[in-house]
Write a protein that holds these residues in place. Structure first.
Motif, short mmCIF file in Angstrom:
data_model
loop_
_atom_site.label_atom_id
_atom_site.label_comp_id
_atom_site.label_asym_id
_atom_site.label_seq_id
_atom_site.Cartn_x
_atom_site.Cartn_y
_atom_site.Cartn_z
N GLN A 1 5.63 2.61 -2.17
CA GLN A 1 5.20 3.92 -2.66
C GLN A 1 4.02 3.79 -3.62
N GLN A 2 4.00 2.75 -4.42
CA GLN A 2 2.89 2.56 -5.34
C GLN A 2 1.59 2.31 -4.57
N ILE A 3 1.67 1.55 -3.49
CA ILE A 3 0.50 1.30 -2.66
C ILE A 3 0.04 2.59 -1.99
N LEU A 4 0.99 3.39 -1.50
CA LEU A 4 0.65 4.66 -0.86
C LEU A 4 -0.06 5.59 -1.84
N ALA B 1 -1.76 4.82 -4.55
CA ALA B 1 -3.10 4.31 -4.87
C ALA B 1 -4.06 4.54 -3.72
N ALA B 2 -3.61 4.31 -2.49
CA ALA B 2 -4.47 4.50 -1.32
C ALA B 2 -4.82 5.97 -1.14
N LEU B 3 -3.86 6.85 -1.34
CA LEU B 3 -4.13 8.28 -1.18
C LEU B 3 -5.21 8.73 -2.16
N LYS B 4 -5.12 8.29 -3.39
CA LYS B 4 -6.11 8.68 -4.39
C LYS B 4 -7.49 8.18 -4.01
N ARG B 5 -7.55 6.95 -3.54
CA ARG B 5 -8.84 6.38 -3.13
C ARG B 5 -9.40 7.08 -1.89
N PHE B 6 -8.56 7.25 -0.86
CA PHE B 6 -9.03 7.89 0.37
C PHE B 6 -9.48 9.33 0.11
N ALA B 7 -8.74 10.02 -0.75
CA ALA B 7 -9.04 11.43 -1.01
C ALA B 7 -10.35 11.59 -1.78
N GLY C 1 -5.91 -3.28 -6.43
CA GLY C 1 -6.22 -3.27 -7.86
C GLY C 1 -5.63 -2.05 -8.55
N ASP C 2 -5.78 -0.89 -7.92
CA ASP C 2 -5.20 0.33 -8.49
C ASP C 2 -3.68 0.28 -8.51
N ALA C 3 -3.10 -0.27 -7.44
CA ALA C 3 -1.64 -0.32 -7.33
C ALA C 3 -1.03 -1.47 -8.12
N GLN C 4 -1.87 -2.38 -8.58
CA GLN C 4 -1.44 -3.57 -9.33
C GLN C 4 -0.45 -4.40 -8.52
N VAL C 5 -0.83 -4.64 -7.27
CA VAL C 5 -0.06 -5.50 -6.39
C VAL C 5 -1.02 -6.49 -5.74
N ALA D 1 1.19 -8.29 -0.49
CA ALA D 1 2.19 -7.21 -0.58
C ALA D 1 1.75 -6.03 0.26
N LEU D 2 0.46 -5.68 0.20
CA LEU D 2 -0.05 -4.58 1.04
C LEU D 2 0.10 -4.92 2.52
N TYR D 3 -0.28 -6.15 2.88
CA TYR D 3 -0.22 -6.53 4.29
C TYR D 3 1.23 -6.60 4.79
N TYR D 4 2.15 -6.91 3.90
CA TYR D 4 3.56 -6.95 4.30
C TYR D 4 4.04 -5.55 4.69
N HIS D 5 3.65 -4.54 3.92
CA HIS D 5 4.13 -3.19 4.16
C HIS D 5 3.33 -2.44 5.22
N PHE D 6 2.02 -2.72 5.32
CA PHE D 6 1.17 -1.87 6.16
C PHE D 6 0.26 -2.63 7.13
N HIS D 7 0.29 -3.92 7.11
CA HIS D 7 -0.49 -4.78 8.01
C HIS D 7 -1.97 -4.78 7.65
N ASP D 8 -2.58 -3.60 7.52
CA ASP D 8 -4.00 -3.54 7.17
C ASP D 8 -4.33 -2.15 6.62
N LYS D 9 -5.59 -1.92 6.31
CA LYS D 9 -6.01 -0.64 5.74
C LYS D 9 -5.76 0.51 6.72
N ALA D 10 -6.01 0.26 8.00
CA ALA D 10 -5.78 1.29 9.01
C ALA D 10 -4.31 1.67 9.08
#
Length: 204
Positions: free
Chosen positions: A10-13, A15-21, A35-39, A43-52
């Motif tokens: 959820q922290q990654i989500l 942070a990504a939403l704020k950046r994408f928006a 950097g924003d999510a402080q992870v 950790a990001l690749y584990y949950h989402f594989h990549d930015k897409a």
């Protein structure tokens, strides 16, 4: 914080939403998100594989939440008009509380090539959400609350599309108020054309 736990996801989500928006998909880097999510990147690749995959997860969340909002709203009133008013009022309230997430979901459909992931999927969930509205229209027509001259799928497209048009219009023209009063007015406009008129028996 466990890097594989739901809190990290959820922290990654967020942070990504704020950046994408604020900057758009193409201009946002994975390094900025972590950097924003402080992870860490792993950790990001584990949950989402990549930015897409992260962008896709946000689009899915927007459409899934919208369905839950509509289903919950439709379950409250007993009559069809009340259902439509509750649905619109709930959608407007959801939009006010989740403006960035709503805008991101719209961008999946309307962005220029390169502005969102090439393979982002949204049509299946959009169709699922529309089918819920279609089921409401079918039940209302069977109960004699809608004129049988009108196709239930066309009515679902008309009402659900109208709801989203008002939300898009509000993004462009924030001075237009989206609240329960507006929801009642929009529903009455919709039903004045599709509702069975008093003194006129619905054609079977």
């Amino acid at each position: 914080m466990a890097k594989h736990g739901p809190e990290t996801r959820q922290q990654i989500l967020r942070a990504a939403l704020k950046r994408f928006a604020n900057a758009g998909y193409a201009a946002t880097s994975v390094q900025q998100i972590v950097g924003d999510a402080q992870v860490s990147k792993p950790a990001l690749y584990y949950h989402f594989h990549d930015k897409a995959g992260l962008f896709q997860a946000l689009v899915n969340e927007a459409l899934d939440q919208r369905l839950r909002v509509v289903q919950s709203a439709a379950a409250r009133p007993r009559n069809f008009r009340g259902q439509l008013v509750e649905i619109l009022a709930a959608l407007f309230d959801y939009f006010h509380k989740n403006r960035d997430l709503t805008r991101l979901a719209f961008s999946a459909a309307f962005a220029a090539p390169g502005e969102v992931p090439q393979d982002v999927c949204y049509l299946d969930r959009c169709q699922r959400n529309l089918e819920f509205m279609h089921s409401l229209m079918k039940r209302a027509r069977a109960a004699g609350e809608l004129d049988r001259r009108f196709n239930c799928r066309d009515l679902a497209y008309g009402f659900y599309g109208q709801a989203h048009l008002y939300i898009v219009a509000h993004i462009l023209m924030p001075h237009y108020r989206l609240d329960r009063v507006a929801a009642e007015r929009i529903v009455d406009l919709f039903l004045s054309g599709a509702g069975v008129k008093k003194g006129k028996k619905a054609r079977l």
